[in-house]
Enzyme design. Structure first.
Site, short mmCIF file in Angstrom:
data_model
loop_
_atom_site.label_atom_id
_atom_site.label_comp_id
_atom_site.label_asym_id
_atom_site.label_seq_id
_atom_site.Cartn_x
_atom_site.Cartn_y
_atom_site.Cartn_z
N ARG A 45 -33.41 1.12 39.77
CA ARG A 45 -33.82 1.20 41.17
C ARG A 45 -35.34 1.11 41.30
O ARG A 45 -36.07 1.35 40.35
CB ARG A 45 -33.35 2.53 41.78
CG ARG A 45 -31.85 2.63 41.95
CD ARG A 45 -31.45 3.99 42.47
NE ARG A 45 -31.72 5.05 41.52
CZ ARG A 45 -31.72 6.34 41.82
NH1 ARG A 45 -31.47 6.74 43.04
NH2 ARG A 45 -31.97 7.25 40.89
N LYS B 279 -42.30 14.34 41.67
CA LYS B 279 -41.35 13.69 40.76
C LYS B 279 -41.98 12.59 39.92
O LYS B 279 -41.60 12.34 38.78
CB LYS B 279 -40.18 13.14 41.59
CG LYS B 279 -39.05 12.55 40.77
CD LYS B 279 -37.88 12.19 41.69
CE LYS B 279 -36.76 11.51 40.93
NZ LYS B 279 -37.08 10.14 40.53
N THR C 157 -35.86 6.21 31.12
CA THR C 157 -36.47 5.89 29.83
C THR C 157 -35.40 5.44 28.83
O THR C 157 -35.58 4.45 28.10
CB THR C 157 -37.22 7.13 29.29
OG1 THR C 157 -38.13 7.58 30.29
CG2 THR C 157 -37.98 6.82 28.03
N ALA D 211 -29.78 9.51 45.87
CA ALA D 211 -28.58 9.84 45.10
C ALA D 211 -27.82 11.04 45.68
O ALA D 211 -26.77 11.40 45.17
CB ALA D 211 -28.94 10.11 43.64
N LYS E 88 -33.53 9.72 31.85
CA LYS E 88 -32.43 8.77 32.06
C LYS E 88 -32.95 7.32 32.15
O LYS E 88 -32.42 6.42 31.50
CB LYS E 88 -31.68 9.16 33.33
CG LYS E 88 -30.35 8.47 33.51
CD LYS E 88 -29.48 9.18 34.51
CE LYS E 88 -29.94 9.18 35.90
NZ LYS E 88 -30.85 9.98 36.54
N PHE F 138 -29.57 11.17 39.27
CA PHE F 138 -29.26 12.57 38.96
C PHE F 138 -28.21 12.68 37.84
O PHE F 138 -28.08 11.79 37.02
CB PHE F 138 -28.83 13.32 40.22
CG PHE F 138 -29.89 13.42 41.27
CD1 PHE F 138 -31.22 13.64 40.93
CD2 PHE F 138 -29.58 13.28 42.62
CE1 PHE F 138 -32.21 13.73 41.90
CE2 PHE F 138 -30.57 13.36 43.60
CZ PHE F 138 -31.88 13.58 43.24
N TRP G 39 -38.73 6.66 23.31
CA TRP G 39 -39.98 7.05 23.99
C TRP G 39 -41.17 6.87 23.05
O TRP G 39 -42.22 6.37 23.43
CB TRP G 39 -39.87 8.51 24.44
CG TRP G 39 -41.09 9.00 25.18
CD1 TRP G 39 -41.36 8.90 26.51
CD2 TRP G 39 -42.23 9.66 24.61
NE1 TRP G 39 -42.58 9.45 26.81
CE2 TRP G 39 -43.14 9.93 25.66
CE3 TRP G 39 -42.58 10.07 23.31
CZ2 TRP G 39 -44.36 10.58 25.46
CZ3 TRP G 39 -43.80 10.70 23.11
CH2 TRP G 39 -44.67 10.95 24.17
N PHE H 19 -37.42 14.57 21.62
CA PHE H 19 -38.76 15.12 21.87
C PHE H 19 -39.33 15.56 20.51
O PHE H 19 -38.58 15.98 19.63
CB PHE H 19 -38.68 16.32 22.82
CG PHE H 19 -38.63 15.95 24.27
CD1 PHE H 19 -39.70 16.18 25.12
CD2 PHE H 19 -37.48 15.37 24.80
CE1 PHE H 19 -39.64 15.84 26.47
CE2 PHE H 19 -37.42 15.03 26.15
CZ PHE H 19 -38.50 15.26 26.98
#
Length: 558
Positions: free
Chosen positions: A96, A107, A75, A275, A73, A303, A411, A383
């Site tokens: 954030r 994480k 990224t 969150a 998210k 999230f 990415w 991906f």
């Protein structure tokens, strides 16, 4: 083919001096308070001076329910911001700050990935500009002043069994979840049960992120409920006379942080409320300032859309008078396969049937976001293992839900890879079809608000809450808190309160374990199922691999 790690890519970034980044937004160096060469705070004086400017378009990036396969998210948020700048839009990213605990745990960081990152990566994932330390200190000051007040005669008649203000530290430390404080005899105060949360779960963090200015901040801090008397009447932070000193500690932390993406585009990184227990969005002051300086502001919410986007709309937008022009829902082929029942180890193999079986989770989020009156674009975060047939399956599914899914390769390729997504977002946002409205009105009863979210967003049949909880909600309504929104604290992994139920389940119940009031932040926290406000470290924490190399550079952050 081997790919560079995020930290290797970030280290090779051709960063520009932060004054140049400020100039892109019309912020003169006089109004930038630099922290080194590549990050700065923006002065409140400058923020006040641009309030009359026209606001740009607001784009929210959210996602499907997170899976171990990864969705990307942040990224995508960064990649989309770069893509919008690439096609000639003046765009700013708002995200954030990262909490230290998860960085050293499982994480990892919160600055994007690959060629869609915000830099300086190491600083942002460690001490940054000290905002979280200031929040921890302000919170700790209040903790100390509460116990000190009790020690010196307890003028407010605090019932020491009913002190609800817990302590915080910005680290994952399960041993601190439940403690006994003030042991060791009379000189150390009155022994009582206590406990620690992680700093991002502090109400001070939520308040900082919802306050418009320092005056608003001080008033909200003063309104926090810290304890109850024996007659169950609330004791506020202002009764302890702590809000003034707390505001002094938070004076600099209140100012948004300006940094840059790998492509030297502006990014505000400010605040980091949990969150689950809070609303999971960056600060109102950063978002509203960015809107006054940009054509487009791309921000994210924590999230999946059932938590982050719902709170962004029902709490942040409601409180700050914001309205998104378009929402981007991030999904990956890998996550669709995982929702379709494929094990993580087998995600590399093509499986179109599993992709189709996993798509209902995405479909549910599309329907939910549209129910706020905002148009949706789906970003398929690419991906290298994705096949054309798998991508096509997602695109066909999304089309059947009246939206479009765009493959984005940010990415791997940066803004070149996100350009198609940026063009689609502009097309949708410029069409002006957004007609945003929160899910429920302020005047609805608190329990009805909980039911509305549970039934309309989670698709539950019922909310299970015992009489004690219902009585507590009624009591808050009688005290004048009935107009507050609800902040649902539940697992991020499922629409239900069971983290193992993937897909788009129906026919389930939402059990409410407890309710808490964040009177300063201005919402009621509704705890559903098992929610941890102090995470623990995994069996092999990331901290084991973080070190300085022979060149004095940090390795192991991700």
């Amino acid at each position: 083919m081997s790919y560079k790690s995020d930290i290797e890519i970030a280290r090779e970034a051709q960063k520009r001096p932060i004054q140049e980044i400020g100039e892109k937004l019309g912020i003169s160096s006089d109004h930038l308070l630099p922290y080194g060469h590549d990050k700065a705070k923006v002065s409140q004086e400058f923020i006040n001076s641009v309030q009359g400017n026209k606001s740009g378009k607001l784009i929210l990036v959210t996602a499907i329910n997170p899976t171990p396969a990864g969705e990307g998210k942040t990224t995508t948020t960064v990649g989309l911001g770069d893509g919008l700048n690439r096609i000639g839009k003046k765009a700013t990213v708002c995200i954030r700050e990262a909490s230290l605990g998860p960085n050293f745990g499982m994480k990892g960081g919160a600055a994007g990935g690959g060629y869609a990152q915000v830099v300086p990566m190491e600083d942002m994932n460690l001490h940054f500009t000290g905002d979280f330390h200031a929040i921890t200190s302000a919170h700790s000051l209040l903790s100390a002043m509460i116990d000190n007040h009790i020690y010196w005669g307890n003028e407010q008649n605090i019932d020491t069994r009913r002190v609800v203000w817990r302590r915080v530290v910005d680290m994952n430390d399960r041993s601190l979840r439940q403690i006994t404080s003030s042991l060791g005899g009379v000189s150390n105060g009155f022994a009582r049960e206590d406990g620690f949360d992680i700093t991002v779960a502090s109400e001070v963090m939520a308040i900082l992120c919802l306050s418009k200015n320092l005056k608003d901040l001080e008033e909200r801090l003063g309104a926090m409920i810290v304890a109850y008397r024996r007659d169950k009447s609330p004791v506020f932070c202002r009764d302890i006379k702590a809000e003034g000193a707390m505001t002094v500690l938070l004076k600099d932390a209140m100012q948004p942080n300006l940094v840059q993406t790998l492509e030297n585009n502006p990014a505000f990184v400010h605040g980091g409320p949990f969150a689950n227990i809070a609303h999971g969005c960056n600060s109102v002051i950063a978002t509203t300032t960015a809107l006054k300086l940009s054509d487009y502001v791309v921000t994210e919410a924590g999230f999946g859309a059932d938590l982050g986007a719902e709170k962004f709309m029902n709490i942040k937008c409601r409180k700050a008078g914001l309205a998104p022009d378009c929402v981007v829902i991030v999904a990956t082929v890998r996550a669709m396969k995982m929702n379709g029942g494929v094990a993580k180890a087998d995600l590399g193999a093509e499986n179109v049937d599993a992709v189709k079986a996993g798509c209902p989770n995405l479909g549910r989020h599309i329907e939910n976001v549209k129910s706020f009156g905002v148009p949706v674009v789906v970003a398929i975060n690419h991906f290298v293992t994705d096949t054309d047939a798998e991508v096509a399956a997602v695109q066909e599914f999304v089309a059947s839900h009246g939206a479009e899914a765009v493959l984005s390769r940010h990415w791997e390729l940066g803004s070149e890879g996100s350009e198609p997504l940026a063009r689609k977002v502009v097309e949708v946002a410029e069409a002006g079809n957004a007609n945003f409205a929160p899910l429920y009105p302020d005047e609805m009863s608190l329990f009805e608000k909980i039911e509305t979210v549970a039934k309309r967003i989670y698709r539950a049949d019922e909310v299970l809450a015992d009489q004690k909880i219902r009585n507590q909600l009624k009591e808050w309504e009688d005290q004048g808190y009935g107009n507050l929104p609800v902040c649902m604290a539940k697992t991020q992994y499922s629409f239900t309160t069971d983290p193992n139920r993937r897909g788009a389940p129906t026919g389930h119940s939402v059990p409410v374990r407890e309710v808490r009031i964040s009177a300063g932040a201005g919402f009621i926290v509704v705890v559903c199922g098992e929610i941890m406000t102090m995470p623990g470290l995994p069996s092999r924490p990331a901290a084991e691999s973080i070190r300085l190399n022979d060149g004095g550079q940090i390795e192991g952050l991700f």
